[in-house]
Design a protein around this motif. Structure first.
Motif, short mmCIF file in Angstrom:
data_model
loop_
_atom_site.label_atom_id
_atom_site.label_comp_id
_atom_site.label_asym_id
_atom_site.label_seq_id
_atom_site.Cartn_x
_atom_site.Cartn_y
_atom_site.Cartn_z
N ILE A 1 77.77 -6.28 0.25
CA ILE A 1 76.69 -5.40 -0.22
C ILE A 1 75.33 -6.08 -0.04
CG2 ILE A 1 75.79 -4.11 -2.22
CD1 ILE A 1 78.52 -3.11 -1.16
N GLY A 2 74.44 -5.33 0.55
CA GLY A 2 73.07 -5.82 0.72
C GLY A 2 72.83 -6.53 2.05
N THR A 3 73.89 -6.90 2.76
CA THR A 3 73.65 -7.58 4.04
C THR A 3 73.39 -6.53 5.12
OG1 THR A 3 76.01 -7.60 4.35
CG2 THR A 3 75.04 -9.65 3.63
N SER A 4 72.75 -7.00 6.18
CA SER A 4 72.41 -6.06 7.25
C SER A 4 73.69 -5.67 7.99
CB SER A 4 71.43 -6.72 8.21
OG SER A 4 71.47 -6.05 9.44
N PHE A 5 73.85 -4.37 8.16
CA PHE A 5 75.05 -3.79 8.75
C PHE A 5 75.26 -4.31 10.18
CE2 PHE A 5 76.67 -0.08 11.20
CZ PHE A 5 77.93 -0.03 10.64
N ALA A 6 74.21 -4.22 11.00
CA ALA A 6 74.34 -4.62 12.40
C ALA A 6 74.56 -6.13 12.52
CB ALA A 6 73.09 -4.20 13.16
N ASP A 7 73.76 -6.90 11.76
CA ASP A 7 73.90 -8.36 11.84
C ASP A 7 75.30 -8.79 11.44
OD1 ASP A 7 71.36 -8.39 12.59
OD2 ASP A 7 70.52 -9.22 10.72
N PHE A 8 75.81 -8.12 10.39
CA PHE A 8 77.14 -8.47 9.90
C PHE A 8 78.20 -8.24 10.98
CE2 PHE A 8 81.12 -7.30 7.83
CZ PHE A 8 81.32 -8.41 7.03
N LEU A 9 78.13 -7.09 11.63
CA LEU A 9 79.13 -6.77 12.66
C LEU A 9 79.01 -7.73 13.85
CD1 LEU A 9 79.31 -2.90 12.71
CD2 LEU A 9 81.09 -4.51 12.07
N ILE A 10 77.77 -8.04 14.20
CA ILE A 10 77.56 -8.94 15.35
C ILE A 10 78.11 -10.32 15.03
CG2 ILE A 10 75.75 -10.13 16.66
CD1 ILE A 10 74.17 -7.39 16.30
N LYS A 11 77.91 -10.73 13.74
CA LYS A 11 78.37 -12.07 13.35
C LYS A 11 79.90 -12.12 13.29
CE LYS A 11 77.50 -13.86 9.27
NZ LYS A 11 76.66 -13.93 8.09
N LEU B 1 82.37 1.63 5.94
CA LEU B 1 81.16 0.91 5.54
C LEU B 1 80.04 1.93 5.49
CD1 LEU B 1 80.96 -2.37 7.65
CD2 LEU B 1 81.49 -2.16 5.25
N VAL B 2 79.22 1.87 4.44
CA VAL B 2 78.08 2.78 4.37
C VAL B 2 76.82 1.93 4.28
CG1 VAL B 2 76.99 4.63 3.06
CG2 VAL B 2 79.46 4.49 3.15
N ALA B 3 75.86 2.26 5.15
CA ALA B 3 74.59 1.53 5.13
C ALA B 3 73.48 2.51 4.79
CB ALA B 3 74.34 0.90 6.48
N ASP B 4 72.43 2.00 4.12
CA ASP B 4 71.30 2.88 3.82
C ASP B 4 70.39 2.97 5.06
OD1 ASP B 4 69.97 0.50 3.91
OD2 ASP B 4 69.61 0.35 1.74
N LEU B 5 69.27 3.69 4.90
CA LEU B 5 68.41 3.91 6.07
C LEU B 5 67.78 2.61 6.56
CD1 LEU B 5 66.74 7.33 5.32
CD2 LEU B 5 68.47 6.81 7.03
N GLU B 6 67.69 1.61 5.67
CA GLU B 6 67.16 0.32 6.11
C GLU B 6 68.23 -0.51 6.80
OE1 GLU B 6 65.80 1.08 2.65
OE2 GLU B 6 64.37 1.98 4.05
N GLY B 7 69.46 0.02 6.85
CA GLY B 7 70.54 -0.68 7.55
C GLY B 7 71.26 -1.69 6.69
N THR C 1 64.07 19.00 5.69
CA THR C 1 64.70 19.08 7.02
C THR C 1 65.97 18.25 7.01
OG1 THR C 1 63.49 17.15 7.70
CG2 THR C 1 62.46 19.28 8.16
N ALA C 2 66.74 18.38 8.10
CA ALA C 2 67.99 17.62 8.20
C ALA C 2 67.69 16.13 8.11
CB ALA C 2 68.68 17.94 9.51
N ALA C 3 66.59 15.70 8.79
CA ALA C 3 66.25 14.29 8.77
C ALA C 3 65.82 13.86 7.37
CB ALA C 3 65.13 14.02 9.76
N GLY C 4 65.19 14.78 6.65
CA GLY C 4 64.74 14.46 5.30
C GLY C 4 65.89 14.26 4.34
N ARG C 5 67.02 14.93 4.65
CA ARG C 5 68.18 14.82 3.77
C ARG C 5 68.99 13.56 4.05
NH1 ARG C 5 68.54 20.45 4.45
NH2 ARG C 5 70.07 20.30 6.09
N ARG C 6 68.69 12.92 5.19
CA ARG C 6 69.50 11.78 5.61
C ARG C 6 69.29 10.59 4.68
NH1 ARG C 6 69.33 12.91 10.87
NH2 ARG C 6 70.73 14.48 10.08
N VAL C 7 70.38 9.99 4.26
CA VAL C 7 70.21 8.84 3.37
C VAL C 7 70.84 7.57 3.93
CG1 VAL C 7 69.98 10.11 1.22
CG2 VAL C 7 72.25 9.52 2.04
N GLY C 8 71.63 7.68 4.99
CA GLY C 8 72.21 6.46 5.54
C GLY C 8 73.15 6.73 6.70
N VAL C 9 73.96 5.71 7.00
CA VAL C 9 74.89 5.78 8.13
C VAL C 9 76.28 5.37 7.62
CG1 VAL C 9 75.47 4.70 10.34
CG2 VAL C 9 73.10 5.24 9.81
#
Ligand code: ADP
Length: 830
Positions: A508-518, A481-487, A574-582
């Motif tokens: 697609i588009g649902t919140s990563f954390a909420d989805f896993l918790i649900k 699963l890939v999530a963007d920086l907004e999760g 910077t490394a953080a600037g290159r980050r696009v998701g999780v």
């Protein structure tokens, strides 16, 4: 940097080229200005000729009536006399009477001129050879061909009627004063006509720079210098006035001179007007090309040259109507052209696509419309060729821009290729040579065909690469699963979708954390923390379980997803600037968790369940060895040792059976079996045990349940267990009934006893491993708490379920529900 420099050079070159072409067009291509003037005349169209300038025409009709030209001068004298009667303001007699004819006729004409008193006569320039013939062509000089002195004296004025055409052979201007080679200067014939008509004194004329004041008139003029064929000599066209032609030939009111002589024209036609007598008949040859020549509205006028006399009429009208055109000085033309160049260049620089085209069109339209207005309303001759040249010359900038864009595209393509290099093999890249970028090439873009091929090639490779990556991702056993920086989930591979049992669109588009918790049992706090850690660049792992359709355990590895920006390319980032998701890697760890559980259980078995009988065996054997025991007692003790050993053996066997089943090591061996036979076998094998405990064992099997597809050995084990329990946990003199019947697509095997029953509080737990009722652990009934878990496992492996009803007083009924045809799922095992 180098690119910018070369671009700046190109732009500068284009500007230089534009300005040079404007200069060339303005100074060296006067025919273009002439053509543009013709166009402006055509655009403006013909206007109404004034009624107070009339032409007395020596036309073909008059030639027919009077005879061949030249006419006897008495004819002209009588025509003049007729005019005199009508009292015109001035009479311009555009005929050069330079040679004497018969004295009588000459006298009559001179008298007629004198009688009129307001006649203006023309003089012409002619070329003479003053010296010897040896002087050659260059020896030609010009001199005035004036009217005979008697006529000149009788006339009010004499003016030059010399109309010289421009480079293209067209008459557009008139020199208001002209001198012959002896510097004998005459005012223009038309100017003299106006002077006489308006009673302006002969000396009321003042010449200024670009302006000729004449009575109350201020006529804009220009002095034009053109180099002559004689080296070192420049011909100066002094006091040149631009004629504002009313329209094509025939625009002015004409009266045939024959009609005048014969009295067919009322004198009122000339009263108070300016009359110009002159030749209009084609055969007399006195015609010129004028701007309206080809553009007249009337069909009949098309292509007709303008008679000299009408040109004079046009000049007179231009002077009196103050209609003369003013040409802009060259510097103004350059400024206008420069403005056009800058405006077009900026349009090209700042706009793109249809906007650019529309604005360029607008500029062109404003040049033309503006020029037209300047011409028709403000009587200014606009620098149209200079402006149009400026406009056209700046167009290469467009080309330059597209060249730059094209080159840029090449560089982008090359960059794309180099970004592919890590993935594509070297052989592949070098094969066709299309994608290998040659740095040594000139700074020119490659052809469109090359670009198309390169894009095509790259697209194919990228698609192949995408397909390859897709195949990898979809054939992975792990969910991704890939999530963007907004999760928000932005990608899920096939396994992830399978794991959560949902479609891509749901994910697609649902919140990563909420989805896993649900969807899964996961510690919210830990998850949110892990997601935050991953976004900060620290990978973290946590476990979760998903209970659908059966409990399964997963490990969740969260790590940061970085954009593939090369640090060498953009060190600022910077490394953080290159980050696009999780990225979350979800692996199934159910087997490992089960194994862990089994290990714990085994430990529990060994530490608790096995230890008890072992301790008792050891204690009894110790007593038997160390102490003298009476034989009865010893026998009893040996009996206990034996039963404890048996219990130990059974416990180990049961546990192994159960573990084998649970781990899937023992697959179901499904066969078509007879339920009646199975139950009969079970009853048989337990009958002695039942008899021992004085329990009646009976069976009631419906014949319809005969055919059943199941693992005979395991099912027998299950029924035996239930029967064993019923017998074990019932008081003597009671009955145990085993029954089988068909209920829809299920076979129901029930074992009913009249035993002690199962209390309410234990109902939840009796299928747990090692669980036994308190009552039975102390009663001495042999058991390990593994029978019912085994039954449950066997039944569930067959796709069935086990249920029970129990009353402490009336006994318990355990019922197995089995599908006639077990589901493929249960056959396959886990
Ligand atoms: P055990 O080896 O002790 O019989 P089981 O798993 O078969 O283990 O049974 C678990 C416990 O459930 C038993 O110890 C007993 O207390 C209770 N039990 C099972 N069957 C019956 C029954 N027919 N009547 C009353 N109690 C029962």
């Amino acid at each position: 940097m180098i690119r910018n420099k070369s671009q700046a050079i190109r732009t500068a070159l284009i500007f230089f080229f534009s300005i040079t072409s404007v200069v060339i067009v303005t100074w060296f291509a006067p025919s273009l200005s002439a053509a543009s003037l013709n166009m402006l005349f055509r655009l403006r169209g013909a206007s109404n000729a004034p009624a107070d300038i009339v032409i007395v025409a020596i036309d073909d009709h008059s030639l027919q009536r009077v005879g061949q030209w030249p006419w006897p001068r008495s004819v002209m004298a009588s025509a003049l006399d007729k005019l005199t009667q009508a009292q015109p303001r001035a009479v311009g007699l555009d005929v050069v009477y330079a040679e004497p004819s018969t004295p009588e006729d000459d006298r009559r004409l001179a008298a007629a001129i004198a009688r009129n008193g307001r006649v203006i006569l023309p003089a012409q320039l002619y070329e003479t050879v003053p010296g010897a013939v040896a002087t050659g062509a260059t020896g030609l000089t010009t001199a005035w061909l004036r009217p005979l002195p008697e006529f000149a004296n009788a006339a009010k004025a004499v003016g030059h009627a010399h109309v010289s055409p421009e480079v293209d052979g067209m008459v557009r201007g008139i020199q208001l004063s002209k001198a012959d080679d002896r510097a004998d200067r005459l005012w223009a014939f038309s100017l003299e006509v106006v002077r006489v008509a308006e009673n302006i004194a002969a000396d009321d004329v003042e010449e200024g720079a670009g302006l000729l004041r004449f009575g109350a008139y201020r006529i804009p003029v220009r002095d034009e210098a053109t180099s002559s064929t004689i080296p070192g000599v420049t011909i100066v066209r002094q006091n040149e006035m631009m004629i504002n032609f009313v329209g094509p030939a025939g625009s002015f009111r004409r009266y045939s001179i024959a009609d005048l002589i014969e009295g067919r024209v009322a004198p009122s036609a000339f009263a108070g007007k300016i009359a110009l007598i002159g030749a209009v008949a084609e055969s007399m040859g006195d015609t010129r090309v004028a701007p309206f020549m080809h553009y007249s509205a009337g069909q009949s006028q098309g292509g007709q040259e303008m008679p000299g006399v009408e040109i004079h009429a046009n000049i007179i009208n231009t002077i009196r109507g103050r209609l003369s055109f003013r040409a802009l000085p060259d510097w103004m033309a350059f400024v206008a052209a420069l403005a056009v160049i800058l405006l077009s260049a900026l349009t090209i620089r700042w706009f793109d696509g249809w906007r650019q085209i529309a604005l360029l069109g607008l500029i062109l339209l404003s040049i033309i419309i503006g020029s037209f207005f300047a011409f028709s309303h403000y009587l200014i001759v606009p620098p149209l060729p200079a402006m149009l040249t400026g406009f056209a010359a700046v167009i290469p900038l467009l080309l330059n821009r597209s060249l730059t864009a094209s080159r840029e595209l090449d560089l982008k393509l090359a960059a794309l290729v180099s970004s592919q290099k890590g993935f594509l093999s070297a052989a592949e890249v070098g094969q066709d040579g299309i994608l290998s970028h040659d740095q040594s090439r000139l700074d020119l873009p490659r052809s469109l065909a090359w670009k198309l091929r390169a894009v095509d090639d790259l697209t194919t490779r990228l698609l192949a690469r995408m397909g390859f990556i897709n195949r990898i991702l979809s054939s992975m056993d792990e969910g991704v699963l890939v999530a963007d920086l907004e999760g928000r989930i932005v990608f899920a591979n096939r396994e992830a979708m399978r794991l959560f049992g949902c479609e891509q669109t749901e994910l697609i588009g649902t919140s990563f954390a909420d989805f896993l918790i649900k969807r899964g049992a996961i510690d919210q706090l830990k998850l949110r923390e892990a997601v935050k850690d991953a976004a900060d660049g620290r990978s973290s792992q946590l476990e979760c379980s998903i209970t659908r359709p059966e409990p399964r355990y997963y490990s969740l590895l969260l790590s940061a997803l970085d954009a593939n920006v090369d640090a060498a390319i953009d060190p600022e980032l910077t490394a953080a600037g290159r980050r696009v998701g999780v990225v979350a890697l979800i692996s199934d760890i159910t087997k490992r968790v089960e194994l862990d559980r089994m290990k714990t259980e085994t430990l529990q078995l060994v530490s608790h369940e096995l230890r008890t009988p072992l301790t008792s065996i050891r204690g009894l054997t110790d007593v038997l060895i160390k102490f003298p025991v009476a034989s009865d007692e010893a026998h009893e003790m040996l009996g206990t040792i034996r039963s404890e050993a048996a219990r130990l053996g059974e416990m180990i066997n049961r546990y192994l059976d159960l573990t084998r089943l649970e781990s899937g090591a023992q697959p179901l061996r499904l066969t078509q079996m007879n339920c009646q036979q199975l139950i009969a076998g079970c009853v048989r094998s337990l009958s002695s045990f039942a008899a021992e405990r004085r329990i009646t064992l009976s069976s009631q099997v419906s014949p319809a349940t005969l055919a059943l597809r199941a693992d005979a050995q395991l099912l027998t084990q299950a029924v035996n267990n239930l029967l064993g329990n019923a017998i074990k946990y019932s008081p003597p003199e009671t009955e145990v009934v085993v029954a089988a019947e068909l209920n829809h697509a299920n076979v129901m095997i029930s074992v009913r006893d009249q035993g002690f029953g199962i209390p309410e509080e234990a109902r939840e737990r009796i299928f747990e491993k090692f669980y036994r009722l308190e009552r039975d652990t102390t009663s001495g009934v042999v058991g390990a708490g593994l029978g019912l878990p085994l039954v449950k496992e066997i039944v569930e492996r067959h796709g069935g379920r086990i249920m029970f009803e129990s009353e402490p007083t009336t006994g318990s009924t355990f019922t197995i529900h089995l599908p006639l045809q077990p589901q493929a799922l249960s056959v396959a095992g886990r």
